[in-house]
Design a protein around this motif. Sequence first.
Motif, mmCIF file in Angstrom:
data_model
loop_
_atom_site.group_PDB
_atom_site.id
_atom_site.type_symbol
_atom_site.label_atom_id
_atom_site.label_comp_id
_atom_site.label_asym_id
_atom_site.label_seq_id
_atom_site.Cartn_x
_atom_site.Cartn_y
_atom_site.Cartn_z
ATOM 1 N N ASP A 304 -4.823 2.981 9.510
ATOM 2 C CA ASP A 304 -5.619 2.070 10.309
ATOM 3 C C ASP A 304 -6.894 1.670 9.559
ATOM 4 O O ASP A 304 -7.216 0.499 9.422
ATOM 5 C CB ASP A 304 -5.986 2.757 11.626
ATOM 6 C CG ASP A 304 -5.897 1.780 12.789
ATOM 7 O OD1 ASP A 304 -5.063 0.864 12.694
ATOM 8 O OD2 ASP A 304 -6.644 1.943 13.761
ATOM 9 N N SER A 305 -7.561 2.689 9.035
ATOM 10 C CA SER A 305 -8.858 2.424 8.407
ATOM 11 C C SER A 305 -8.705 1.600 7.127
ATOM 12 O O SER A 305 -9.604 0.885 6.730
ATOM 13 C CB SER A 305 -9.543 3.752 8.083
ATOM 14 O OG SER A 305 -8.771 4.435 7.112
ATOM 15 N N PHE A 306 -7.542 1.693 6.494
ATOM 16 C CA PHE A 306 -7.343 0.918 5.260
ATOM 17 C C PHE A 306 -6.744 -0.450 5.550
ATOM 18 O O PHE A 306 -7.133 -1.460 4.973
ATOM 19 C CB PHE A 306 -6.412 1.669 4.303
ATOM 20 C CG PHE A 306 -7.090 2.758 3.525
ATOM 21 C CD1 PHE A 306 -7.843 2.465 2.398
ATOM 22 C CD2 PHE A 306 -6.981 4.087 3.913
ATOM 23 C CE1 PHE A 306 -8.464 3.467 1.670
ATOM 24 C CE2 PHE A 306 -7.596 5.092 3.195
ATOM 25 C CZ PHE A 306 -8.340 4.793 2.072
ATOM 26 N N SER A 307 -5.769 -0.461 6.467
ATOM 27 C CA SER A 307 -4.932 -1.665 6.627
ATOM 28 C C SER A 307 -5.751 -2.913 6.927
ATOM 29 O O SER A 307 -5.334 -4.015 6.605
ATOM 30 C CB SER A 307 -3.891 -1.435 7.727
ATOM 31 O OG SER A 307 -4.554 -1.124 8.933
ATOM 32 N N GLY A 308 -6.928 -2.712 7.549
ATOM 33 C CA GLY A 308 -7.743 -3.859 7.894
ATOM 34 C C GLY A 308 -7.959 -4.785 6.699
ATOM 35 O O GLY A 308 -7.672 -5.988 6.744
ATOM 36 N N ASN A 309 -8.395 -4.218 5.588
ATOM 37 C CA ASN A 309 -8.749 -5.061 4.439
ATOM 38 C C ASN A 309 -7.692 -5.021 3.337
ATOM 39 O O ASN A 309 -8.019 -5.091 2.160
ATOM 40 C CB ASN A 309 -10.112 -4.635 3.891
ATOM 41 C CG ASN A 309 -10.267 -3.125 3.953
ATOM 42 O OD1 ASN A 309 -9.268 -2.418 3.843
ATOM 43 N ND2 ASN A 309 -11.489 -2.669 4.168
ATOM 44 N N LEU A 310 -6.437 -4.852 3.703
ATOM 45 C CA LEU A 310 -5.382 -4.835 2.681
ATOM 46 C C LEU A 310 -5.122 -6.240 2.145
ATOM 47 O O LEU A 310 -4.786 -6.429 0.987
ATOM 48 C CB LEU A 310 -4.075 -4.267 3.262
ATOM 49 C CG LEU A 310 -3.948 -2.750 3.296
ATOM 50 C CD1 LEU A 310 -2.612 -2.334 3.864
ATOM 51 C CD2 LEU A 310 -4.138 -2.162 1.907
ATOM 52 N N LEU A 317 1.997 -1.122 3.020
ATOM 53 C CA LEU A 317 2.322 -0.393 4.252
ATOM 54 C C LEU A 317 3.806 -0.061 4.323
ATOM 55 O O LEU A 317 4.205 0.969 4.854
ATOM 56 C CB LEU A 317 1.906 -1.215 5.477
ATOM 57 C CG LEU A 317 0.397 -1.344 5.695
ATOM 58 C CD1 LEU A 317 0.114 -2.282 6.854
ATOM 59 C CD2 LEU A 317 -0.205 0.013 5.953
ATOM 60 N N SER A 318 4.620 -0.952 3.756
ATOM 61 C CA SER A 318 6.066 -0.729 3.840
ATOM 62 C C SER A 318 6.490 0.544 3.111
ATOM 63 O O SER A 318 7.520 1.132 3.419
ATOM 64 C CB SER A 318 6.808 -1.922 3.230
ATOM 65 O OG SER A 318 6.380 -3.107 3.846
ATOM 66 N N PHE A 319 5.660 0.967 2.147
ATOM 67 C CA PHE A 319 6.084 2.116 1.329
ATOM 68 C C PHE A 319 5.453 3.422 1.765
ATOM 69 O O PHE A 319 5.611 4.451 1.109
ATOM 70 C CB PHE A 319 5.813 1.814 -0.145
ATOM 71 C CG PHE A 319 6.639 0.664 -0.629
ATOM 72 C CD1 PHE A 319 7.984 0.845 -0.932
ATOM 73 C CD2 PHE A 319 6.111 -0.611 -0.710
ATOM 74 C CE1 PHE A 319 8.766 -0.216 -1.334
ATOM 75 C CE2 PHE A 319 6.897 -1.678 -1.115
ATOM 76 C CZ PHE A 319 8.222 -1.488 -1.422
#
Lengths: 450, 450
Positions: A304-310, A317-319
């Motif tokens: 959650d904390s990373f996905s924001g600014n991916l 995320l798929s991996f």
Amino acid sequence: MQFQLTDQLIEQVEILIEQKNDKELKKLLDEYHYADIAEILDEVDLEEAMYVIKLLDSETTADILMELDEDNREKVLRNLSAKEIAEEIEELDTDDAADIIAELPEERQYEVISKIEDLEHKAEIKELLKYDEDTAGGLMAKELVKVYETWTVAGCLRRIRGQAKDVTRVHSIYVVDKQEKLVGRLSLKDLITAKSEQKIAELSNANVDYVFVDEEAEEVARIMQKYDLEAIPVIDQERTLLGRITIDDIVDVIREEADKDYQMAAGISQDVEADDSIFKLTRARLPWLLIGVVGGIGAASIIDSFSGNLGPYIILLSFVPLIQGTAGNVGVQSSAIIVQGLANGSIGNNVFKRLLKELLLGLVNGIAIGLLAFIITHFIFGAPYNVSFTIGIALITVIIMAALIGTFIPIFLDKKGIDPAVATGPFITTSNDIFGVFLYFLVAKIILGF
Amino acid sequence: MQFQLTDQLIEQVEILIEQKNDKELKKLLDEYHYADIAEILDEVDLEEAMYVIKLLDSETTADILMELDEDNREKVLRNLSAKEIAEEIEELDTDDAADIIAELPEERQYEVISKIEDLEHKAEIKELLKYDEDTAGGLMAKELVKVYETWTVAGCLRRIRGQAKDVTRVHSIYVVDKQEKLVGRLSLKDLITAKSEQKIAELSNANVDYVFVDEEAEEVARIMQKYDLEAIPVIDQERTLLGRITIDDIVDVIREEADKDYQMAAGISQDVEADDSIFKLTRARLPWLLIGVVGGIGAASIIDSFSGNLGPYIILLSFVPLIQGTAGNVGVQSSAIIVQGLANGSIGNNVFKRLLKELLLGLVNGIAIGLLAFIITHFIFGAPYNVSFTIGIALITVIIMAALIGTFIPIFLDKKGIDPAVATGPFITTSNDIFGVFLYFLVAKIILGF
């Protein structure tokens, strides 16, 4: 001799019980070994089991009791009077007798013991009840064949004829001095192959293996396995001969120990069997699943904390499952090897060497898997070069980390005197889930700089 | 008697070897049991081990050989001449002798056998080599004490004095008829407690347990455990007495079986130990990790195919580890219980009943975990109501699915005659990874309709 527990047989027994056809029932069951009858009784309902137990003579039923599933035995015992239990107890060897009594509720124990008529048997059982069940004292039986070093072979044979009657199996004959201290052993074979006027002292083999009464059960098992012993005498600090442990009890210890470790590795606490109640099984399994949930939630908050600014790197995320699954598998492998090594003593106490080895192992496996992942993600998933590179590097890092955690935790627990087996399974998987996913995104952040 | 393998002791031995101080070395080692000496030799280098082996008499070294680590034994044997090996063999019981020879390369086997001087021993070893090592024939030894039913107790004792000399331990005495067919057994105890003029036929206990020579080792172990046997005679279809299996060999079978299952559950193929070479360990571990990679890649492509149109529900991706981890844990739990149940025979052959039970178990665990996840994701992660709902429902579905797969696969493999233990660990985890993630998004698609 193969015994097959068939539905027909069970039905046959149930019908005979229903018909109260004692004669036929006795005739049928007499053909079977008590261990087989126990298997049958484990399948029928309590009332039917009780019927059979009341029907057969206490010599057989005592043995049957020992072979019943623990839960079923508990139920049966609850349906027997203290007097009836005492009668069964009279038929059992002291070690089995003590085990049965130990399973009874406190207050019932005294009641049953008070009803035991054979005073020597009673005294011996009371003595055995003092010992912790996981020690040599808890495993040993008082039944053994003991001779004094001053006796002659002929006198010995005469007296043994007496003693041997209460001993199911004569393994070794233990030689003691006037103070009842263990000084040696000899085998029946030695005895019957010796001249009748020889003194025992001459035949006695002074280097006799033994264990102290407070030795741990697992250690006793290890010793008896290592030295291929079928029985071992138990002594106290003054070398006084207290009892003997036979290999068949050790086989059970080994089996239980192995089952326990196996279930721990699979995330199942306490000893359960496939045919236990759903409640009991849930109690044994749910807690471990919850540990896993904690891991999943932990991983979720990290993602959650990373996905924001991916941004463009959303494909990372798929991996996550790849990273997580690999971390889990590596961790379980490492911990399992260590736990087993600690159990059979094949692991020295050089922790650093051990970690270094797992580090190398992790590197080898990591590079292999990392490279594979790079190729697949880049050429098959069409992930950009730098993303595939990230995934590859992340896998190498994660695998090494997982291997180290899987190695360190069990060794650490063992040093702290905690059974390292708890460190396998969900426990390791979970911690690796969290660390793995975190490392993954950390590496990604560093390489891709999002 | 506790033996402690200390660095000082190893050093002491190495120094004595270096100084070629045979007298002191012999004196030192004579204090130790051959199993202890084997432990020492497992620690020193090959040259040093060879030095000790050549130094000690073949009676001791034969026993030491049996106790050495398999890899080390192989190295030692390679450094011994066929003649030297044959000398060791002469000292061993037929079963151990056959095991050693079986470990040698084909051409060497004949060479060694041809050098065995004791013709009877040679013939017996050759016979044992014919049997598969995982059968009763592969476990049994030819050494046993056999009496004819027509003998008297006195005559028996006289003759046994002869036979017993080559038998390390006399458990039971097997009674045969003129055609060498097994007709009963009696114990030394029966013998010495009987009148000397009695006929064996009167004492002989006709209901003697036995196994057929082609019975599987695991089944023999199960039988000996169940009936608490310390030795069991092996016969052929004509009931001819061929040999006997002793409990100490069975203990090894149980141990190896347990270790194998444990390692399988942890995703480690073939028998490896913590102190094996990195290469060997990698060979045992990497394949399983690759299975995991396949799972991860599979999951990745599933996520990939869904994540495109997740839109507002992108947060679902954060909970993939939760879904996957839980599915993996549940699957391993279910499979482990089944594998164990199949091993100890506590599982009937009612597959449907079994699946139904796991279904209920899955439902119980699923609802508990699903509810928990709903609460956490909704109230802590602030996920919208419908998303949290989706996650909860997905978890219930996934857990039930994982439980069913974990139950069905081992039972299926067992029915197909494949060791169900392979179904635990990475294998189950991987299939659950894929199914789990797929179900997760499927449920989400249905509920959230993206």
